[in-house]
Design an enzyme around this catalytic site. Structure first.
Site, PDB file in Angstrom:
ATOM      1  N   GLU A   1      10.897 -10.790 -19.409  1.00 58.99           N
ATOM      2  CA  GLU A   1      10.490  -9.889 -20.497  1.00 58.99           C
ATOM      3  C   GLU A   1      11.635  -9.745 -21.509  1.00 58.99           C
ATOM      4  OE1 GLU A   1       9.353  -6.220 -18.598  1.00 58.99           O
ATOM      5  OE2 GLU A   1       7.988  -7.279 -17.257  1.00 58.99           O
TER       6      GLU A   1
ATOM      7  N   LEU B   1       0.843  -1.206   0.000  1.00 51.20           N
ATOM      8  CA  LEU B   1       0.000   0.000   0.000  1.00 51.20           C
ATOM      9  C   LEU B   1       0.873   1.250   0.000  1.00 51.20           C
ATOM     10  CD1 LEU B   1      -3.140   0.323  -0.001  1.00 51.20           C
ATOM     11  CD2 LEU B   1      -2.941   0.987   2.396  1.00 51.20           C
ATOM     12  N   GLY B   2       1.748   1.327  -0.976  1.00 56.79           N
ATOM     13  CA  GLY B   2       2.559   2.532  -1.159  1.00 56.79           C
ATOM     14  C   GLY B   2       1.796   3.550  -1.982  1.00 56.79           C
ATOM     15  N   ARG B   3       2.528   4.380  -2.707  1.00 50.61           N
ATOM     16  CA  ARG B   3       1.865   5.415  -3.521  1.00 50.61           C
ATOM     17  C   ARG B   3       0.933   4.783  -4.537  1.00 50.61           C
ATOM     18  NH1 ARG B   3       7.198   6.308  -3.943  1.00 50.61           N
ATOM     19  NH2 ARG B   3       8.117   8.006  -2.749  1.00 50.61           N
TER      20      ARG B   3
ATOM     21  N   ARG C   1       4.380  -4.601   4.304  1.00 53.04           N
ATOM     22  CA  ARG C   1       5.441  -5.007   5.248  1.00 53.04           C
ATOM     23  C   ARG C   1       4.994  -4.742   6.684  1.00 53.04           C
ATOM     24  NH1 ARG C   1      10.366  -2.317   2.005  1.00 53.04           N
ATOM     25  NH2 ARG C   1       8.680  -0.823   1.757  1.00 53.04           N
TER      26      ARG C   1
ATOM     27  N   ARG D   1       6.320  -6.416 -10.560  1.00 47.19           N
ATOM     28  CA  ARG D   1       7.398  -6.982 -11.350  1.00 47.19           C
ATOM     29  C   ARG D   1       7.044  -8.439 -11.635  1.00 47.19           C
ATOM     30  NH1 ARG D   1       8.501  -2.630 -12.370  1.00 47.19           N
ATOM     31  NH2 ARG D   1      10.386  -1.425 -11.949  1.00 47.19           N
TER      32      ARG D   1
ATOM     33  N   ASP E   1       0.930  -7.032 -16.638  1.00 51.18           N
ATOM     34  CA  ASP E   1       1.736  -6.057 -17.382  1.00 51.18           C
ATOM     35  C   ASP E   1       3.207  -6.427 -17.344  1.00 51.18           C
ATOM     36  OD1 ASP E   1       2.972  -2.732 -16.947  1.00 51.18           O
ATOM     37  OD2 ASP E   1       2.147  -3.547 -18.814  1.00 51.18           O
TER      38      ASP E   1
ATOM     39  N   HIS F   1       4.554  -4.382 -20.532  1.00 50.60           N
ATOM     40  CA  HIS F   1       5.157  -3.509 -19.502  1.00 50.60           C
ATOM     41  C   HIS F   1       4.972  -2.035 -19.860  1.00 50.60           C
ATOM     42  CE1 HIS F   1       8.439  -3.387 -16.173  1.00 50.60           C
ATOM     43  NE2 HIS F   1       7.618  -2.362 -16.059  1.00 50.60           N
TER      44      HIS F   1
END
Lengths: 381, 313
Positions: free
Chosen positions: B261, B152-154, B175, B232, B256, B279
């Site tokens: 990749e 739950l970051g930006r 975390r 990722r 994505d 991506h």
């Protein structure tokens, strides 16, 4: 439901008189304990009490559930036919070899309720063949497939499924805008086509945040589209028949809205005023980078003009769920990678079909029980 | 500042390339006929590396550039930059936070809608002329569903805000619990997966989060669950994901990013409940410019001995 213990002897006279009409003249059977949702019906000098076995018909196994006409099966009906048929006796015009008019003349003269959607329009001609009709139940939100003026004249009530689909349609409207602006379907095809290892770079899309989105029609669907796009940082404006109590900026007409918008999302009803409302002038005003998303009705856009503008690059792209002549979609659109085309599926989720079936059944049950309809269409729809 | 040498690791943006070309002496790490020759002749002239999600700055590259002072990544994710090694060597590191948050969150929502509502599949259905003959499948409603966000970051917060406007209920695993957050916290990713309909991966890639989406988590998400990955590729045990999708143990996926990749498991191409993107979560004209400007801004600040705009190390 009232438990009728004594029945007016006159009611017994009504039975068996009109032997052509199986739907109505079912013998009540030997059981008198019938739950009656009565509908006194005058036919000449004879009074009928139409006895409806409703949800309690299991207590009177020989009484029949109320009859509902289906001229063409709505998709919701097709998916939930078993469920709906358990509650009503469905008179299927589409199963007959007879042309609709002949079928209705022969079999539907006492039909009081019809279940329909866009694929089976309730026109003035159809209404003329249904002299006893009192209720049209549509499994859609839009009612442009019903001759509303004629219904009003005849006192025929119409129900739709009101708000049931509006979340789903709004979701697809937003999904289409993101899809076109961010090239999602194009990117998906690029990867699936094995192009990524070869070409590596896929063309850039266009950011949604900060873009000016004009919503045409701020009803149930339009206002939900507005809320979602606002949360994504879009600058939302709208045009509507009248100004709404809304935090978004009102534009008095679609041309002014288009001039000041990066994208238009069409969420309005199809009426005489909105037919071909999105014409060449509006598209030119929207401009070469402008996007059109249509989840309303195909005929809100001048489709031939839309195709021309897209092919010639006069507008930037389109996300379309509806077309003027479904299921025909202009083939010229298939070669354009800035266009996403859906098969009028914005309302077609498992959840919504379930909800729509419940609402349709609810309206029919209310009608046959002489209770207020759940989702009647008001005059100013 | 033209005397400053900048090594671009990958052709990630032609706009960025032009901006770097205009201001610095630009070296390009791709299409080199002889890498050894290149480093022998130019390494001592290179003070900065501009990396991307494809090629960042690993110890080998850092060691081959003795004059290196700063790594400015054209990304917010820094899994391709050896941060500890940079710190040890006194090399500054910057990334591009905030400017791409909205685009990535929009892509997450776009993938959810494309997957659940079968937008790409129905487009294919119409274009192939099937609408006149066949029925299309009903899709799955998004509004009102339970969305679980991993990280739950930006970006995770931006996804939550958008999903809320669809009347979704939001839960997360991070975390550590965020006491200021109004969303429901689950102490493990398995508990999160068990309690949501759509699981969105939005955390940073670290040693702890590599393959955090494994068989157990996929099983917990279940046959009606949908996975969306804008983090990722290495967040997900890709082989397990592919088996789950092929065997119907997961209802769908919107992806994505991938482990290797631009290679994407071909088994996914035949599934109508999987949407795959190359991506592109931050790939818009506007954001590419904003990211490039931030990369250039950080480099200029460094060379002018001013405070860095978005330092990480």
């Amino acid at each position: 439901m009232k438990n009728i213990r004594s029945i007016d002897p006159l009611s017994w006279c009504g039975f068996g008189i009109n032997t052509k009409r199986d739907a109505i003249n079912r013998p009540i059977g030997n059981r008198l304990h019938t739950y009656i949702s009565s509908n006194l019906y005058n036919f000449g000098s004879v009074q009928f009490i139409i006895l409806m076995g409703s949800q309690h018909h299991d207590r009177c196994p020989s009484s029949q559930p109320p009859q509902v006409l289906v001229i063409r099966p709505p998709p919701v009906f097709t998916v939930h036919e078993q469920y709906i048929s358990n509650k009503f006796h469905i008179l299927k015009a589409y199963d007959s070899a007879l042309p609709t008019h002949d079928f209705l003349q022969a079999n539907a003269q006492f039909v009081k309720a019809v279940l329909c959607s866009g694929n089976g329009p309730i026109t003035a001609d159809v209404l003329r063949d249904l002299p006893a009709l009192q209720l049209v139940v549509s499994t859609t939100t839009g009612v442009n497939h019903i001759d509303m003026a004629e219904c009003r004249k005849r006192g025929i009530k119409v129900t739709n499924i009101q708000d049931v689909f509006s979340d789903d349609v709004a979701d697809v409207a937003v999904g289409l805008l993101i899809n076109v602006m961010r090239r999602i379907t194009g990117g998906h095809k690029f990867v699936r086509g094995g192009c990524w290892p070869v070409t590596e770079q896929y063309p850039l899309g266009s950011k949604l945040g900060g873009k000016k989105i004009g919503i045409v029609g701020l009803g149930n669907i339009g206002s939900k589209v507005a809320t979602r796009l606002y949360a994504m940082g879009c600058i939302v404006s709208y045009t509507s028949r009248q100004i709404k109590d809304s935090p978004f900026t009102f534009y008095p007409n679609v041309l002014k809205l288009a001039l000041d918008s990066d994208a238009l999302i069409l969420c309005c009803a199809l009426t005489n005023d909105t037919r071909h409302m999105i014409n060449n002038k509006v598209m030119m005003a929207l401009g070469k980078k402008g996007i059109i998303v249509n989840v309303a009705r195909g005929a809100v856009i001048d489709e031939a003009e839309l195709v021309k503008c897209l092919v010639e690059g006069e507008i930037g792209g389109a996300g379309l769920d509806v077309y003027e002549n479904e299921p025909n979609v202009p083939k010229e659109l298939f070669g354009l990678d800035n266009v996403v085309v859906l098969p009028h599926s914005s309302a077609c989720t498992n959840e919504c079909f379930q909800d729509a079936a419940e609402v349709a059944i609810g309206n029919l049950e209310a009608f046959f029980a002489n209770k207020p309809l759940i989702t009647p269409v008001t005059n100013d729809f | 500042m033209e005397a400053m040498g900048v090594l671009m690791t990958y052709p990630m943006s032609s706009y960025l390339e032009q901006q770097l070309q205009n201001r610095f002496t630009l070296f390009r790490l791709w299409n080199l006929p002889n890498k050894t020759h290149f480093f022998n002749h130019n390494a001592h002239n290179i003070q900065a590396v501009v990396g991307s999600t494809h090629i960042g700055a690993d110890p080998e590259l850092i060691d081959s550039l003795p004059a290196l002072e700063i790594v400015s990544s054209f990304s917010v994710g820094l899994d391709k930059v050896d941060l500890a090694y940079c710190k040890e060597k006194g090399i500054r590191v910057t990334n591009t936070p905030d400017v791409l948050t909205d685009d990535v969150a929009d892509t997450a929502i776009g993938l959810i809608l494309a997957t659940l509502r079968r937008i790409c599949e129905d487009d294919r259905f119409v274009r192939s002329g099937l609408w006149k003959k066949d029925e299309f499948k009903l899709s799955v409603k998004f509004s009102g569903k339970k969305v679980g966000i991993l990280g739950l970051g930006r970006i995770g917060t931006a996804i939550a805000k958008r999903a809320e406007s669809f009347n979704c209920s939001i839960s997360y695993h991070s975390r550590s619990e965020k006491p200021e957050s109004k969303y429901k916290y689950y102490p493990s990713v398995i508990k999160l997966a068990s309690n949501c309909d759509i699981l969105v991966v939005a955390c940073a890639l670290t040693e702890q989060t590599r393959h955090i989406i494994n068989r157990e988590v996929i099983d917990a998400l279940g046959p009606k669950g949908v996975l969306v990955n804008i983090g990722r590729g290495a967040h997900v045990d890709e082989r397990e994901l592919v088996s789950a999708l092929v065997e119907g143990r997961l209802a769908g996926a919107g992806l994505d990013v991938f482990e290797h990749e631009p290679q994407v498991p071909e088994e996914l191409f035949g599934l109508d409940n999987v949407v795959v993107l190359p991506h592109v979560a931050s790939s818009t004209v506007e954001t590419e410019m904003a990211m490039a400007d931030l990369v250039v801004g950080n480099l200029e600040a460094h060379f002018l001995k001013k405070p860095l705009l978005t330092p990480v190390v």
